[in-house]
Design a protein around this motif. Structure first.
Motif, PDB file in Angstrom:
ATOM      1  N   ILE A  78       1.417  16.865  -5.025  1.00 61.13           N
ATOM      2  CA  ILE A  78       2.306  15.937  -4.303  1.00 61.13           C
ATOM      3  C   ILE A  78       3.710  16.553  -4.097  1.00 61.13           C
ATOM      4  O   ILE A  78       4.239  16.497  -2.981  1.00 61.13           O
ATOM      5  N   ASN A 118       1.369   4.383  -2.763  1.00 62.63           N
ATOM      6  CA  ASN A 118       2.565   5.161  -3.092  1.00 62.63           C
ATOM      7  C   ASN A 118       3.198   5.732  -1.831  1.00 62.63           C
ATOM      8  O   ASN A 118       2.491   6.271  -0.974  1.00 62.63           O
ATOM      9  N   SER A 120       6.339   8.315  -0.562  1.00 60.54           N
ATOM     10  CA  SER A 120       7.372   9.283  -0.945  1.00 60.54           C
ATOM     11  C   SER A 120       8.646   9.084  -0.137  1.00 60.54           C
ATOM     12  O   SER A 120       8.622   8.548   0.964  1.00 60.54           O
ATOM     13  N   ASP A 180       7.942   1.901  -8.721  1.00 61.61           N
ATOM     14  CA  ASP A 180       6.987   2.652  -9.536  1.00 61.61           C
ATOM     15  C   ASP A 180       7.726   3.363 -10.675  1.00 61.61           C
ATOM     16  O   ASP A 180       8.902   3.683 -10.535  1.00 61.61           O
ATOM     17  N   GLY A 258      -5.102   0.467 -16.039  1.00 61.04           N
ATOM     18  CA  GLY A 258      -5.232   1.472 -17.089  1.00 61.04           C
ATOM     19  C   GLY A 258      -6.683   1.668 -17.460  1.00 61.04           C
ATOM     20  O   GLY A 258      -7.548   0.877 -17.089  1.00 61.04           O
ATOM     21  N   TYR A 259      -6.923   2.760 -18.196  1.00 63.92           N
ATOM     22  CA  TYR A 259      -8.294   3.134 -18.544  1.00 63.92           C
ATOM     23  C   TYR A 259      -8.993   2.057 -19.373  1.00 63.92           C
ATOM     24  O   TYR A 259     -10.212   1.996 -19.389  1.00 63.92           O
TER      25      TYR A 259
END
Ligand code: C2E
Ligand code: MG
Ligand code: MG
Ligand code: MG
Length: 290
Positions: A78, A118, A120, A180, A258-259
C-alpha cells in the motif's frame, strides 16, 4: 575504533538503502502489472455486534498474490501504491468492487449490512475523487448510507480545511466516515469534532494491550469514553480473545472485527458465512435466486 565502526555502518546503511530503493521500484512495476492483469482481489472481514455475534457489516481489504503465488502484505505494498500514485486507480477499483458486493448483499436481503472501505490520502485529495465516488454509487446502485469510508487521523492533520470540505460533500451523498487506527495519529480533539465523523476504529495495537479484565487506564477505554462523549460510534479491530471482547463490552464498545469472529474472506466465502450465521438481519430472501 569507534570511528571505523561508524564508517562501516554508514556505508552498510547506504548500500542497504540502494537495495531498498531497487526493491521498491521492482515492487511498483510488479504491482502495476498485477493490477493490469487482474491479480489483485478484495477480501471482506466481517464486523459483528459482540453481544450477539450478529454480523453488521464488513471491511474490504486489498490482496495481492504475486507471480510466485505468495501474498504480499498490504502494509508493504500500500505505501508503494500511495507513493507511486497507483493507489488512485487501484483504490477506485476497490471502492467499486466493495460497492458492488454491498449492493449484492442488500439484494440478498441483508438490508442493514454496512461496507467499510479504506481510502488513502492521495485518493481523497484527488480532484476526481468525489466524482468517482458518485459514479461508483450510481453504477453499482449501492445504498450510500451503508457505505463507510475509513480515513486516518494523519489525513485530518495534513490539511483540515480541505478535508472538512470534502467530508461535507461525502456526507451529502449519505456516505459515513470513520477514523481508522484511531489513537495512533495525533489529531487534535477540536479537529475531530469539526470533522463530524460517524465512527472511531480502535487500532488493533490498543486492543492487543487489553490483558486483564478491568482494562483500567487503557487507551482502548479512553477511546470508547471519547466516542461516548462525542456521541459517535466506536468499533474495535483485531479482537482475538474472549477476554478482549468482554472487556471492550464492559467499556460500552459493542462493535468489533477480529479473528475471534472471522478472518477476511473472499466474497463467496463471505456470502456462505453470512448464510450460516444465526440471527443476522435477513429480512427476506427473494425467490428464484440460486
Ligand atoms: P486496517 O484498515 O487497519 O485493517 C485491519 C487489518 O487488521 C487488516 O490487515 C486485517 O486483516 C487485520 N486484522 C483484522 N483482525 C485481526 C486480528 O484479529 N488479528 C490480527 N493479527 N490482525 C487482524 P491487512 O488486510 O493486512 O491490511 C493492513 C492495512 O493495509 C489496513 O489496515 C489498511 O490500512 C491497508 N489497506 C488494506 N486494504 C486497503 C485498500 O483497499 N486501500 C487502502 N488505502 N488501504 C488498504
Ligand atoms: Mg481499515
Ligand atoms: Mg484499522
Ligand atoms: Mg490497523
Amino acid at each position: 575504533r569507534a570511528k571505523a565502526h561508524q564508517r562501516a555502518s554508514h556505508s552498510y546503511f547506504t548500500l542497504d538503502m540502494g537495495v531498498e530503493i531497487r526493491e521498491r521500484v521492482r515492487m511498483m512495476h510488479a504491482l502495476r502489472a498485477a493490477f493490469e492483469n487482474e491479480r489483485l482481489f478484495v477480501v471482506y472481514q466481517p464486523q459483528v455486534d459482540m453481544r450477539t455475534t450478529t454480523p453488521v457489516g464488513a471491511e474490504a481489504l486489498l490482496r495481492w498474490k504475486n507471480e510466485e503465488g505468495q501474498f504480499v502484505p498490504p502494509d508493504q505494498f500500500i505505501p508503494i501504491a500511495e507513493y507511486s500514485g497507483l493507489i488512485v486507480d487501484i483504490g477506485e477499483w476497490v471502492l467499486r468492487s466493495a460497492c458492488f458486493e454491498l449492493q449484492h448483499l442488500h439484494q440478498l436481503g441483508y438490508t442493514d449490512f454496512k461496507m467499510a472501505v479504506n481510502v488513502s490520502q492521495a485518493q481523497f485529495s484527488h480532484p476526481q475523487f468525489l466524482q468517482s465516488l458518485e459514479r461508483a454509487l450510481v453504477e453499482t446502485k449501492a445504498p450510500a448510507n451503508c457505505l463507510e469510508l475509513e480515513i486516518t487521523e494523519s489525513m485530518a492533520m495534513n490539511d483540515p480545511e480541505m478535508l472538512i470540505k470534502t467530508l461535507l460533500h461525502i456526507k451529502q451523498f449519505g456516505v459515513q466516515i470513520s477514523i481508522d487506527d484511531f489513537g495512533t495519529g495525533f489529531s487534535s480533539l477540536s479537529h475531530l469534532q469539526r470533522l463530524n465523523v460517524d465512527k472511531l476504529k480502535i487500532d488493533r495495537a490498543f486492543v492487543n494491550e487489553i490483558n486483564d479484565k478491568s482494562g483500567e487506564g487503557s487507551i482502548a477505554k479512553m477511546i470508547v469514553q471519547l466516542s461516548q462523549s462525542l456521541n459517535i460510534k466506536v468499533i474495535a479491530e483485531g479482537v482475538e480473545t474472549k477476554l478482549q471482547a468482554d472487556t471492550l463490552m464492559s467499556f460500552g464498545c459493542h462493535l468489533a472485527q477480529g479473528y475471534l469472529y472471522a478472518r477476511p474472506q473472499t466474497q463467496l466465502d463471505l456470502r456462505a458465512w453470512l448464510a450460516q450465521e444465526p440471527g443476522q438481519d435477513l429480512i427476506h430472501l427473494p425467490r428464484g435466486l440460486p
